[in-house]
Structure formats: structure tokens, C-alpha cells
Design a protein around this motif. Structure first.
Motif, mmCIF file in Angstrom:
data_model
loop_
_atom_site.group_PDB
_atom_site.id
_atom_site.type_symbol
_atom_site.label_atom_id
_atom_site.label_comp_id
_atom_site.label_asym_id
_atom_site.label_seq_id
_atom_site.Cartn_x
_atom_site.Cartn_y
_atom_site.Cartn_z
ATOM 1 N N ARG A 116 0.863 -1.187 0.000
ATOM 2 C CA ARG A 116 0.000 0.000 0.000
ATOM 3 C C ARG A 116 0.897 1.234 0.000
ATOM 4 O O ARG A 116 1.834 1.335 0.780
ATOM 5 C CB ARG A 116 -0.913 0.025 1.230
ATOM 6 C CG ARG A 116 -1.921 -1.099 1.271
ATOM 7 C CD ARG A 116 -2.989 -0.907 0.181
ATOM 8 N NE ARG A 116 -3.917 -2.000 0.155
ATOM 9 C CZ ARG A 116 -3.848 -3.028 -0.711
ATOM 10 N NH1 ARG A 116 -2.875 -3.103 -1.569
ATOM 11 N NH2 ARG A 116 -4.761 -3.970 -0.677
ATOM 12 N N THR A 117 0.603 2.161 -0.891
ATOM 13 C CA THR A 117 1.360 3.401 -0.996
ATOM 14 C C THR A 117 0.423 4.567 -0.704
ATOM 15 O O THR A 117 -0.680 4.628 -1.241
ATOM 16 C CB THR A 117 1.968 3.553 -2.406
ATOM 17 O OG1 THR A 117 2.813 2.437 -2.653
ATOM 18 C CG2 THR A 117 2.772 4.849 -2.517
ATOM 19 N N PHE A 118 0.886 5.479 0.139
ATOM 20 C CA PHE A 118 0.114 6.651 0.525
ATOM 21 C C PHE A 118 0.856 7.891 0.032
ATOM 22 O O PHE A 118 2.073 7.979 0.179
ATOM 23 C CB PHE A 118 -0.036 6.707 2.048
ATOM 24 C CG PHE A 118 -0.876 5.595 2.601
ATOM 25 C CD1 PHE A 118 -2.182 5.833 2.972
ATOM 26 C CD2 PHE A 118 -0.353 4.317 2.742
ATOM 27 C CE1 PHE A 118 -2.966 4.809 3.489
ATOM 28 C CE2 PHE A 118 -1.130 3.287 3.248
ATOM 29 C CZ PHE A 118 -2.435 3.536 3.621
ATOM 30 N N LYS A 119 0.135 8.842 -0.581
ATOM 31 C CA LYS A 119 0.756 10.063 -1.092
ATOM 32 C C LYS A 119 -0.018 11.288 -0.627
ATOM 33 O O LYS A 119 -1.225 11.224 -0.420
ATOM 34 C CB LYS A 119 0.751 10.065 -2.625
ATOM 35 C CG LYS A 119 1.726 9.124 -3.254
ATOM 36 C CD LYS A 119 1.721 9.320 -4.760
ATOM 37 C CE LYS A 119 2.824 8.523 -5.408
ATOM 38 N NZ LYS A 119 2.883 8.755 -6.836
ATOM 39 N N SER A 120 0.709 12.392 -0.511
ATOM 40 C CA SER A 120 0.070 13.677 -0.242
ATOM 41 C C SER A 120 1.010 14.787 -0.678
ATOM 42 O O SER A 120 2.202 14.571 -0.881
ATOM 43 C CB SER A 120 -0.274 13.831 1.244
ATOM 44 O OG SER A 120 0.898 13.901 2.006
ATOM 45 N N HIS A 121 0.462 15.973 -0.842
ATOM 46 C CA HIS A 121 1.268 17.158 -1.132
ATOM 47 C C HIS A 121 0.463 18.386 -0.733
ATOM 48 O O HIS A 121 -0.749 18.328 -0.585
ATOM 49 C CB HIS A 121 1.684 17.224 -2.607
ATOM 50 C CG HIS A 121 0.537 17.449 -3.546
ATOM 51 N ND1 HIS A 121 0.139 18.692 -3.933
ATOM 52 C CD2 HIS A 121 -0.300 16.576 -4.143
ATOM 53 C CE1 HIS A 121 -0.888 18.583 -4.758
ATOM 54 N NE2 HIS A 121 -1.174 17.300 -4.897
ATOM 55 N N GLY A 122 1.159 19.473 -0.540
ATOM 56 C CA GLY A 122 0.478 20.708 -0.190
ATOM 57 C C GLY A 122 1.436 21.770 0.307
ATOM 58 O O GLY A 122 2.629 21.530 0.448
ATOM 59 N N LYS A 123 0.875 22.937 0.560
ATOM 60 C CA LYS A 123 1.668 24.073 1.039
ATOM 61 C C LYS A 123 1.693 24.062 2.568
ATOM 62 O O LYS A 123 0.736 23.658 3.205
ATOM 63 C CB LYS A 123 1.059 25.366 0.535
ATOM 64 C CG LYS A 123 1.144 25.520 -0.965
ATOM 65 C CD LYS A 123 0.384 26.741 -1.427
ATOM 66 C CE LYS A 123 0.384 26.861 -2.915
ATOM 67 N NZ LYS A 123 -0.244 25.761 -3.615
ATOM 68 N N ASN A 124 2.808 24.522 3.115
ATOM 69 C CA ASN A 124 2.906 24.615 4.566
ATOM 70 C C ASN A 124 3.864 25.729 4.956
ATOM 71 O O ASN A 124 4.531 26.310 4.120
ATOM 72 C CB ASN A 124 3.305 23.273 5.185
ATOM 73 C CG ASN A 124 4.640 22.778 4.692
ATOM 74 O OD1 ASN A 124 5.407 23.520 4.117
ATOM 75 N ND2 ASN A 124 4.930 21.524 4.914
ATOM 76 N N ILE A 125 3.917 26.016 6.254
ATOM 77 C CA ILE A 125 4.819 27.044 6.787
ATOM 78 C C ILE A 125 6.209 26.436 6.936
ATOM 79 O O ILE A 125 6.369 25.292 7.341
ATOM 80 C CB ILE A 125 4.309 27.555 8.146
ATOM 81 C CG1 ILE A 125 2.972 28.263 7.954
ATOM 82 C CG2 ILE A 125 5.329 28.487 8.794
ATOM 83 C CD1 ILE A 125 2.301 28.641 9.252
ATOM 84 N N HIS A 126 7.218 27.216 6.592
ATOM 85 C CA HIS A 126 8.612 26.776 6.627
ATOM 86 C C HIS A 126 9.383 27.766 7.508
ATOM 87 O O HIS A 126 9.436 28.964 7.209
ATOM 88 C CB HIS A 126 9.163 26.781 5.190
ATOM 89 C CG HIS A 126 10.570 26.321 5.066
ATOM 90 N ND1 HIS A 126 10.910 24.995 5.013
ATOM 91 C CD2 HIS A 126 11.726 27.010 4.959
ATOM 92 C CE1 HIS A 126 12.224 24.886 4.871
ATOM 93 N NE2 HIS A 126 12.733 26.107 4.848
ATOM 94 N N LEU A 127 9.973 27.280 8.608
ATOM 95 C CA LEU A 127 10.749 28.125 9.520
ATOM 96 C C LEU A 127 12.170 27.590 9.610
ATOM 97 O O LEU A 127 12.374 26.378 9.629
ATOM 98 C CB LEU A 127 10.137 28.122 10.926
ATOM 99 C CG LEU A 127 8.702 28.605 11.063
ATOM 100 C CD1 LEU A 127 8.217 28.401 12.487
ATOM 101 C CD2 LEU A 127 8.584 30.058 10.653
ATOM 102 N N LYS A 128 13.119 28.511 9.684
ATOM 103 C CA LYS A 128 14.519 28.102 9.803
ATOM 104 C C LYS A 128 15.226 29.078 10.731
ATOM 105 O O LYS A 128 15.015 30.288 10.649
ATOM 106 C CB LYS A 128 15.178 28.123 8.428
ATOM 107 C CG LYS A 128 16.563 27.529 8.392
ATOM 108 C CD LYS A 128 17.225 27.670 7.015
ATOM 109 C CE LYS A 128 16.629 26.782 5.999
ATOM 110 N NZ LYS A 128 17.408 26.770 4.747
#
Length: 183
Positions: A116-128
Motif C-alpha cells: 500500500r502506498t500513501f501520497k500527499s502534497h500541499g503548502k505549509n509554513i517553513h521556519l529556519k
């Protein structure tokens, strides 16, 4: 839950202490095995009989492109702290392949059918956050702590998209050290 990663980035300072940074984060395939005994769900998307020994092998891949506003905080002429806030677009893929179900070893064709393969994608907050030290006018060392709020993603099973089961991801936190080049 440690894995290696590669961050490749480039940026431009438009004022002494303010700039823009673009980058890509690559977390190569992370492989792990697990044995579950007495669980009703050893493999997401498949309900398994409790009391049996189930063995699965999983692979996790994560990729992200990001852009952010960077702020430098000079401590000395060579040593600076910095922070970055931005957005990223992340892609995640996680595969589970059972090798043993109901105390029975599976053949390669049975393993392939049960994967079983699960996929997702999307925008998120990026902090460094981090620190950098100039070794010369064009080369330095940089340490970073990076965080992405990927916990908001739910991955759906691509073999059975109508399954109610999904995988909740954890927030991605990375600690790194590397060289940087400036011109």
C-alpha cells in the motif's frame, strides 16, 4: 526516527540584514521494518486479525520547495545568527510492504499485491533558525534548525483511494550543518 537530508538553497540579500532565500529539501528514501503482534491494524488500509505476527517494511520519501524572507542578526563581522519564515510545497510518499501476515511468509508476488502506498502534497509554513560563520569573504560554515508543519497533511492510499484510512504525518524538523558560498 532519524534520517539524512539534503538542503540546497540560494538567496539574495536586498538590504544589509534582509534577503530572500529559495531552496529544495530532499529527504532520501528512509527504510524501516516493524513487527506487530496482536494489533488489528499492522498495515494501514488493511485490518488484520489480532494475535498474529505481522511484519511490514516501509519506505518514506519527502521533498519540498520553499521560499522565505531571511533576517540576519550580526554578532560580529564574521558571526551572524539568522531566521527565515516562508512557505514550502511538500510532496510525501510512504509505502508499506508486508513480508509476513498471519504468521505466514509471503511470496514476492503476494508482497507486491499487498503493498500500500500513501501520497500527499500541499503548502505549509517553513521556519529556519541558525548561525553562520564566515571563514573567508566567500566561504563559511552554517548550522540550521528547520521546521515544516507537515502534520496537517493526510496521505490517502493510491491503490484504494476510497479507503477511510489515511496516514497522519509528523511535523518535519531537521538539524543540519554545512558549507555556504557567497559572491
Amino acid at each position: 526516527n532519524k534520517s539524512s537530508f539534503v538542503d540546497i538553497n540560494m538567496g539574495k540579500m536586498f538590504q544589509d540584514n534582509w534577503g530572500l532565500e529559495f531552496g529544495i529539501s530532499l529527504i532520501p528514501d528512509k527504510k524501516q521494518s516493524s513487527v506487530v503482534i496482536g494489533s488489528s491494524t499492522a498495515l494501514p488500509g488493511n485490518a488484520l486479525t489480532p494475535g498474529f505476527n505481522h511484519t511490514t517494511h516501509s519506505e518514506i520519501q519527502k521533498r519540498a520547495l520553499y521560499v522565505g524572507l531571511i533576517r540576519l542578526y550580526p554578532i560580529t563581522s564574521k558571526f551572524k545568527l539568522f531566521s527565515l519564515i516562508g512557505f514550502s510545497h511538500a510532496w510525501m510518499r510512504q509505502s508499506y510492504t508486508p513480508s509476513r501476515l498471519y504468521n505466514v511468509n509471503l511470496t514476492p508476488s503476494e508482497q507486491a499485491a499487498a503493498t500500500r502506498t500513501f501520497k500527499s502534497h500541499g503548502k505549509n509554513i517553513h521556519l529556519k533558525f541558525g548561525a553562520k560563520y564566515d571563514l573567508t569573504d566567500s566561504v563559511g560554515i552554517k548550522t540550521t534548525i528547520t521546521w515544516d508543519n507537515t502534520a496537517r497533511f493526510k496521505s490517502k492510499c493510491i491503490q484504494s483511494p476510497n479507503l477511510p484510512d489515511s496516514i497522519r504525518h509528523k511535523n518535519a524538523t531537521r538539524i543540519g550543518i554545512g558549507l555556504y558560498f557567497q559572491y
